[in-house]
Motif scaffolding. Structure first.
Motif, short mmCIF file in Angstrom:
data_model
loop_
_atom_site.label_atom_id
_atom_site.label_comp_id
_atom_site.label_asym_id
_atom_site.label_seq_id
_atom_site.Cartn_x
_atom_site.Cartn_y
_atom_site.Cartn_z
N ILE A 51 4.14 7.65 5.77
CA ILE A 51 3.31 7.79 4.20
C ILE A 51 3.41 5.91 3.50
CG2 ILE A 51 3.39 7.90 1.40
CD1 ILE A 51 4.78 10.58 2.28
N GLU A 52 1.94 6.17 3.43
CA GLU A 52 2.17 4.94 3.29
C GLU A 52 1.93 4.52 2.10
OE1 GLU A 52 -0.01 2.58 5.36
OE2 GLU A 52 -0.30 3.56 6.50
N THR A 53 2.08 2.66 1.59
CA THR A 53 3.24 2.05 0.67
C THR A 53 2.22 2.29 -0.43
OG1 THR A 53 4.26 0.70 2.00
CG2 THR A 53 4.18 0.15 -0.78
N HIS A 54 1.36 2.74 -0.38
CA HIS A 54 0.20 2.45 -1.76
C HIS A 54 0.17 4.15 -2.32
CE1 HIS A 54 -2.52 2.76 1.56
NE2 HIS A 54 -3.32 3.87 0.65
N GLU A 55 0.28 5.04 -1.23
CA GLU A 55 0.01 6.80 -1.29
C GLU A 55 1.68 6.95 -1.94
OE1 GLU A 55 -0.28 7.99 2.87
OE2 GLU A 55 -2.34 8.08 2.33
N ARG A 56 2.69 6.60 -1.64
CA ARG A 56 4.19 6.56 -1.94
C ARG A 56 4.16 6.57 -3.47
NH1 ARG A 56 7.08 4.22 1.48
NH2 ARG A 56 7.61 6.28 1.82
N VAL A 57 3.49 4.45 -3.48
CA VAL A 57 3.28 4.35 -5.42
C VAL A 57 2.62 5.01 -6.06
CG1 VAL A 57 3.16 2.13 -6.65
CG2 VAL A 57 4.22 1.66 -4.18
N ALA A 58 1.76 5.35 -5.94
CA ALA A 58 0.77 6.06 -6.85
C ALA A 58 0.95 7.64 -6.88
CB ALA A 58 -0.84 6.05 -5.60
N ALA A 59 2.03 7.97 -5.71
CA ALA A 59 2.45 9.45 -6.19
C ALA A 59 3.75 9.45 -7.02
CB ALA A 59 2.88 10.40 -4.60
N LEU A 60 4.46 8.78 -6.44
CA LEU A 60 5.32 8.18 -7.64
C LEU A 60 5.41 7.77 -9.92
CD1 LEU A 60 8.04 6.04 -6.43
CD2 LEU A 60 8.55 8.36 -7.31
N VAL A 71 12.99 2.59 -16.23
CA VAL A 71 13.31 2.69 -14.74
C VAL A 71 12.08 3.17 -14.09
CG1 VAL A 71 14.10 5.34 -13.88
CG2 VAL A 71 15.83 3.79 -15.63
N ARG A 72 11.37 3.43 -13.87
CA ARG A 72 9.57 3.59 -14.59
C ARG A 72 9.36 1.98 -13.03
NH1 ARG A 72 6.92 5.16 -17.68
NH2 ARG A 72 6.11 3.49 -18.46
N ASN A 73 9.76 1.34 -13.52
CA ASN A 73 9.04 0.35 -12.94
C ASN A 73 10.39 -0.35 -11.73
OD1 ASN A 73 6.84 0.09 -14.77
ND2 ASN A 73 8.23 -1.34 -15.78
N PHE A 74 11.71 -0.10 -11.98
CA PHE A 74 12.75 -0.48 -10.95
C PHE A 74 12.33 0.80 -10.26
CE2 PHE A 74 16.62 1.17 -8.47
CZ PHE A 74 16.60 -0.18 -8.07
N LEU A 75 11.99 1.90 -9.70
CA LEU A 75 11.54 2.60 -8.86
C LEU A 75 10.50 2.45 -8.70
CD1 LEU A 75 13.09 6.85 -10.86
CD2 LEU A 75 13.97 5.05 -8.39
N LEU A 76 9.78 2.19 -8.84
CA LEU A 76 8.11 1.79 -8.26
C LEU A 76 8.28 0.95 -7.60
CD1 LEU A 76 5.48 2.47 -11.28
CD2 LEU A 76 6.08 3.67 -8.90
N LEU A 77 9.16 -0.74 -8.01
CA LEU A 77 9.34 -2.07 -6.85
C LEU A 77 9.68 -1.51 -5.62
CD1 LEU A 77 9.84 -5.05 -7.01
CD2 LEU A 77 11.48 -4.81 -8.32
N THR A 78 11.05 -1.00 -5.90
CA THR A 78 11.98 0.29 -4.65
C THR A 78 10.97 0.29 -3.39
OG1 THR A 78 12.56 2.07 -5.24
CG2 THR A 78 14.23 0.45 -5.56
N ALA A 79 9.10 1.01 -4.48
CA ALA A 79 9.23 1.77 -3.44
C ALA A 79 8.42 0.95 -2.59
CB ALA A 79 8.11 3.17 -3.52
N GLU A 80 7.64 -0.22 -3.49
CA GLU A 80 6.64 -0.81 -3.07
C GLU A 80 7.13 -2.11 -1.86
OE1 GLU A 80 5.59 -3.02 -6.12
OE2 GLU A 80 4.35 -1.84 -7.42
N LYS A 81 8.46 -2.35 -1.95
CA LYS A 81 9.36 -3.27 -1.08
C LYS A 81 9.76 -2.56 -0.01
CE LYS A 81 8.78 -6.81 -3.05
NZ LYS A 81 8.26 -8.21 -3.22
N GLY A 82 9.24 -0.97 0.20
CA GLY A 82 10.15 0.21 1.08
C GLY A 82 11.53 0.24 1.12
N ARG A 83 12.56 0.01 -0.49
CA ARG A 83 13.84 0.14 -0.07
C ARG A 83 13.84 1.30 -0.99
NH1 ARG A 83 16.59 -4.09 1.48
NH2 ARG A 83 15.35 -6.12 1.60
N THR A 84 13.87 2.88 -0.34
CA THR A 84 14.00 3.77 -1.81
C THR A 84 14.18 4.98 -0.96
OG1 THR A 84 11.82 5.55 -0.58
CG2 THR A 84 11.07 4.34 -2.34
#
Length: 179
Positions: A51-60, A71-84
């Motif tokens: 799953i591409e990062t931009h798709e993951r972030v959009a779904a999140l 919390v939302r910003n934190f989880l989106l940041l971890t997704a953008e940085k590939g750390r989920t």
């Protein structure tokens, strides 16, 4: 724990503390981690390399619409940085920081037999009274202790087990150790 995980946890802790919503952040992160465990599709969304990062972030973004902004910003940041995939470790470190802030000491109480909740509570209350700190305990059973208990708090260990007393007595009798 990797340095990056500690940095993420510290940054989240400081931001939540600054906004005065440590409890909300802690609760919503716990709920999110529980959802990761219970919903395989969410776990796949967060951890699949396909799953591409931009798709993951959009779904999140759509999943997290009603979540606390921090919390939302934190989880989106971890997704953008590939750390989920590191979220469980990061959240665990965050929990440790919150506990320290609240004066809570995490301990592990090991007994030879399963204690009733009341008996465990009595032991922990006595220790809280002596330590002047609130305890958050996990419990474990180790029949090798024979009796008594072992309390582990970080690198500190109190061994009040029968096994320990017998080992000390054996060393004293054989002259292989000090009293």
């Amino acid at each position: 724990m990797a340095v990056a995980q500690r940095i993420y946890a510290n940054a989240l802790f400081e931001a939540a503390k600054e906004k005065g919503n440590l409890d909300t952040v802690r609760q919503e992160l716990e709920e999110f981690l529980a959802a990761m465990e219970q919903v395989p599709e969410l776990r796949a969304l967060l951890e699949s390399p396909e799953i591409e990062t931009h798709e993951r972030v959009a779904a999140l973004r759509s999943i997290l619409a009603d979540v606390d902004e921090l919390v939302r910003n934190f989880l989106l940041l971890t997704a953008e940085k590939g750390r989920t995939h590191e979220l469980p470790v990061i959240v665990q470190e965050f929990e440790t920081l919150v506990a320290r802030e609240e004066g809570i000491l995490d301990v592990e109480l090991t007994t030879a037999v399963e204690l009733s909740d009341d008996a465990a509570r009595q032991i922990l209350e006595r220790i809280e009274g002596v330590s002047d700190r609130k305890l958050r305990a996990t419990r474990r059973v180790d029949p090798n202790l024979i009796g008594g208990f072992v309390l582990q708090a970080g690198s500190h260990r109190v061994d009040a087990s029968v096994r320990s007393r017998l080992d000390t007595l054996r060393r004293q009798l054989t002259g292989t150790g000090r009293s």
